[in-house]
Design a protein around this motif. Structure first.
Motif, short mmCIF file in Angstrom:
data_model
loop_
_atom_site.label_atom_id
_atom_site.label_comp_id
_atom_site.label_asym_id
_atom_site.label_seq_id
_atom_site.Cartn_x
_atom_site.Cartn_y
_atom_site.Cartn_z
N UNK A 87 0.12 -4.91 -8.32
CA UNK A 87 1.01 -4.64 -7.95
C UNK A 87 1.83 -6.56 -7.62
N UNK A 88 1.14 -7.23 -7.00
CA UNK A 88 0.80 -8.37 -6.89
C UNK A 88 1.32 -9.03 -7.48
N UNK A 89 1.25 -9.08 -8.99
CA UNK A 89 1.19 -9.92 -9.66
C UNK A 89 2.09 -9.27 -10.51
N UNK A 90 2.62 -8.00 -10.31
CA UNK A 90 3.61 -7.89 -10.75
C UNK A 90 5.41 -8.48 -10.39
N UNK A 91 4.73 -7.91 -9.02
CA UNK A 91 5.89 -9.31 -8.21
C UNK A 91 6.58 -9.98 -8.80
N UNK A 92 5.09 -11.19 -9.21
CA UNK A 92 5.64 -12.50 -9.20
C UNK A 92 6.38 -12.70 -10.78
N UNK A 96 0.83 -1.08 -0.17
CA UNK A 96 0.10 -0.12 -0.37
C UNK A 96 0.72 1.07 0.37
N UNK A 97 1.85 1.30 0.58
CA UNK A 97 3.23 2.07 0.53
C UNK A 97 3.63 2.74 -0.94
N UNK A 98 3.19 1.84 -1.62
CA UNK A 98 4.10 2.30 -2.80
C UNK A 98 2.54 2.98 -3.79
N UNK A 99 1.73 2.54 -3.34
CA UNK A 99 0.81 3.78 -3.84
C UNK A 99 0.69 3.50 -5.58
N UNK A 100 0.99 2.54 -6.23
CA UNK A 100 0.97 2.46 -7.40
C UNK A 100 -0.30 1.78 -8.92
N UNK A 101 -1.01 0.94 -7.74
CA UNK A 101 -2.37 0.45 -8.79
C UNK A 101 -3.14 -0.57 -7.33
N UNK A 102 -4.11 -1.21 -7.24
CA UNK A 102 -3.97 -1.56 -6.71
C UNK A 102 -3.58 -3.17 -6.65
N UNK A 103 -3.56 -3.40 -4.70
CA UNK A 103 -2.53 -4.64 -4.41
C UNK A 103 -3.25 -5.52 -5.21
N UNK A 104 -3.87 -6.24 -5.66
CA UNK A 104 -3.52 -7.78 -7.03
C UNK A 104 -3.04 -7.46 -8.03
#
Length: 174
Positions: free
Chosen positions: A66-71, A56-64
């Motif tokens: 961002x999580x896919x990006x991290x994958x 949430x601190x990065x405030x880029x997009x929704x968590x889902x």
């Protein structure tokens, strides 16, 4: 860029490659793009440095999203590990006083044989690899419609980073 020790000003590598003047940072679209790019850079650097904060601190997009990006980044991180590449992800600035150019490398890696590699991320609106300008036979990434293609600019940018790394630190990237 401004060298905090000498006060010397440098032209950004991306502007040098494009032969562009500095963009109008007061333009709302440019401001938004720079803000998003900076936040994504921070997320990626934190991820590779194993210093990831609450998403949430990065405030880029929704968590889902961002999580896919991290994958996706995890796949890249695994590939680095499999190739015995150690990642340096902490704002490595390269410069050349003679031509007055500087830039920040997104990721730098080195392996057990001492090979150094430079990785540069690009954030783009949409998928430039499968989108086309009307009437153009090249995808947007390879299209020379507005001068040099993004592909050519990005290749030149990595090449200049390689030269600057050698000039700044005496290291030759692969």
């Amino acid at each position: 860029y401004i060298n905090t020790k000498t006060g010397k000003k440098y032209k950004r590598v991306s502007n040098f490659i494009s032969n562009d003047e500095e963009v109008d940072s007061n333009n709302p679209l440019i401001q938004s793009s720079l803000t998003i790019g900076t936040k994504v850079d921070e997320l990626v650097r934190d991820f590779f440095a194993d210093e990831l904060k609450d998403l949430k601190e990065y405030n880029i997009s929704d968590i889902e999203t961002v999580s896919k990006f991290l994958e996706q980044l995890t796949v890249i991180k695994t590939n680095f590990k499999n190739r015995n590449e150690t990642v340096l992800a902490n704002d490595i600035i390269l410069y050349n006083d003679e031509i007055g150019v500087a830039g920040t490398v997104d990721l730098l890696t080195y392996d057990n044989q001492g090979n150094i590699r430079i990785y540069d991320m690009k954030t783009m609106r949409g998928n430039n690899f499968n989108q086309y300008y009307e009437g153009d036979s090249f995808n947007k990434y390879e299209s020379p419609r507005y001068g040099k293609s993004k592909k050519q600019k990005h290749s030149e940018q990595i090449s200049l980073y390689r030269i600057l790394l050698n000039n700044t630190h005496g290291l030759k990237a692969k």
